[in-house]
Design a protein around this motif. Sequence first.
Motif, PDB file in Angstrom:
ATOM      1  N   TYR A 107       0.891  -1.155   0.000  1.00  0.00           N
ATOM      2  CA  TYR A 107       0.000   0.000   0.000  1.00  0.00           C
ATOM      3  C   TYR A 107       0.929   1.204   0.000  1.00  0.00           C
ATOM      4  O   TYR A 107       1.607   1.465   0.990  1.00  0.00           O
ATOM      5  CB  TYR A 107      -0.886  -0.058   1.252  1.00  0.00           C
ATOM      6  CG  TYR A 107      -2.082   0.865   1.256  1.00  0.00           C
ATOM      7  CD1 TYR A 107      -2.266   1.848   0.284  1.00  0.00           C
ATOM      8  CD2 TYR A 107      -3.052   0.744   2.240  1.00  0.00           C
ATOM      9  CE1 TYR A 107      -3.372   2.679   0.305  1.00  0.00           C
ATOM     10  CE2 TYR A 107      -4.157   1.576   2.278  1.00  0.00           C
ATOM     11  CZ  TYR A 107      -4.305   2.541   1.302  1.00  0.00           C
ATOM     12  OH  TYR A 107      -5.396   3.368   1.345  1.00  0.00           O
ATOM     13  N   HIS A 110       0.427   7.198   1.412  1.00  0.00           N
ATOM     14  CA  HIS A 110      -0.897   7.829   1.330  1.00  0.00           C
ATOM     15  C   HIS A 110      -1.255   8.465   2.675  1.00  0.00           C
ATOM     16  O   HIS A 110      -0.622   8.174   3.698  1.00  0.00           O
ATOM     17  CB  HIS A 110      -1.965   6.794   0.955  1.00  0.00           C
ATOM     18  CG  HIS A 110      -2.158   5.743   2.012  1.00  0.00           C
ATOM     19  ND1 HIS A 110      -1.294   4.682   2.181  1.00  0.00           N
ATOM     20  CD2 HIS A 110      -3.079   5.610   2.994  1.00  0.00           C
ATOM     21  CE1 HIS A 110      -1.684   3.934   3.189  1.00  0.00           C
ATOM     22  NE2 HIS A 110      -2.775   4.489   3.721  1.00  0.00           N
ATOM     23  N   ASP A 112      -4.647   8.839   5.258  1.00  0.00           N
ATOM     24  CA  ASP A 112      -5.925   8.157   5.468  1.00  0.00           C
ATOM     25  C   ASP A 112      -7.095   9.124   5.452  1.00  0.00           C
ATOM     26  O   ASP A 112      -8.251   8.698   5.468  1.00  0.00           O
ATOM     27  CB  ASP A 112      -5.907   7.392   6.800  1.00  0.00           C
ATOM     28  CG  ASP A 112      -5.050   6.138   6.719  1.00  0.00           C
ATOM     29  OD1 ASP A 112      -4.573   5.807   5.608  1.00  0.00           O
ATOM     30  OD2 ASP A 112      -4.859   5.489   7.761  1.00  0.00           O
ATOM     31  N   TRP A 160      -2.392   5.931  15.323  1.00  0.00           N
ATOM     32  CA  TRP A 160      -1.819   7.249  15.042  1.00  0.00           C
ATOM     33  C   TRP A 160      -2.894   8.261  14.699  1.00  0.00           C
ATOM     34  O   TRP A 160      -4.000   7.899  14.296  1.00  0.00           O
ATOM     35  CB  TRP A 160      -0.773   7.175  13.930  1.00  0.00           C
ATOM     36  CG  TRP A 160      -1.266   6.815  12.571  1.00  0.00           C
ATOM     37  CD1 TRP A 160      -1.754   7.663  11.625  1.00  0.00           C
ATOM     38  CD2 TRP A 160      -1.287   5.505  11.974  1.00  0.00           C
ATOM     39  NE1 TRP A 160      -2.076   6.973  10.480  1.00  0.00           N
ATOM     40  CE2 TRP A 160      -1.795   5.643  10.675  1.00  0.00           C
ATOM     41  CE3 TRP A 160      -0.922   4.218  12.428  1.00  0.00           C
ATOM     42  CZ2 TRP A 160      -1.959   4.552   9.808  1.00  0.00           C
ATOM     43  CZ3 TRP A 160      -1.085   3.143  11.564  1.00  0.00           C
ATOM     44  CH2 TRP A 160      -1.593   3.316  10.281  1.00  0.00           C
ATOM     45  N   HIS A 176       2.024   7.629   5.131  1.00  0.00           N
ATOM     46  CA  HIS A 176       2.519   6.289   5.475  1.00  0.00           C
ATOM     47  C   HIS A 176       2.247   5.295   4.361  1.00  0.00           C
ATOM     48  O   HIS A 176       1.451   5.550   3.460  1.00  0.00           O
ATOM     49  CB  HIS A 176       1.886   5.810   6.789  1.00  0.00           C
ATOM     50  CG  HIS A 176       0.395   5.710   6.725  1.00  0.00           C
ATOM     51  ND1 HIS A 176      -0.430   6.806   6.892  1.00  0.00           N
ATOM     52  CD2 HIS A 176      -0.422   4.660   6.477  1.00  0.00           C
ATOM     53  CE1 HIS A 176      -1.692   6.418   6.760  1.00  0.00           C
ATOM     54  NE2 HIS A 176      -1.724   5.126   6.501  1.00  0.00           N
TER      55      HIS A 176
HETATM   56 FE   LIG Z   1      -3.338   4.068   5.718  1.00  0.00          FE
END
Ligand SMILES: [Fe+2]
Length: 210
Positions: A107, A110, A112, A160, A176
């Motif tokens: 992934y 990006h 969130d 986080w 992240h």
């Molecule tokens: Fe994420």
Amino acid sequence: MLSDQYGKIDIHSLNPLILTIDDFCDADEVLKIQNFARAQEFMPSQVSTVEGMKTDRTIRSASGSEPTKETERIIGPARERAADLLNFTINASEPTALLKYEVGEEYKNHFDTTADPESETFGRCFTAVLYINDDFEGGETRFSRLGLDIKPKAGRLALWSNKRPNGTDPHPMSLHAGLPVTAGTKWIATFWIHRGVVGRGAAPAAVSAP
Ligand SMILES: [Fe+2]
Ligand SMILES: O=C(O)CCC(=O)C(=O)O
């Protein structure tokens, strides 16, 4: 006290707040969640883009499973405990996202959340990732701008904050990635924790450390 309930707690960053809690799930709960995750069907994951939710394997090549009542029964208690850590209620959390990464899947970097109050991800003040297993290689959660890698460990929760202190913009340092898995299969459950009602325009107040 939290440290009486769980294992080692590490604070990796204060702004944005990033911490890990070991043994967030005990061995029995981990086993139950592992057995459940391994039995699920997974489909290519959707990511949120400016055009809405879509499947884009250039950003996330992991696959996700549709949350069901059974997901709630098995993983819901951990999600509820993660929200409780922040004194938010379970109503303030999106359905659990169960993700599976095979070798080579990742992934990419990006955020969130977004600064757009119309976006479904606007209200995501916090993210909690529960590492379901650790019998694989690679797959660390990397905070690219902080030089911080969190190692997946079964039962560990990474938590986080996604917002800048103004409570609306993504925190630039919360960028992240889930690094590529190099051997085995990685499973995680992601909990996106909202303050108040989930959905568009759920304006979070300032929640990060100043
Ligand atoms: Fe994420
Ligand atoms: O796979 C990871 O370690 C990170 C997952 C993630 O960033 C997410 O689910 O939003």
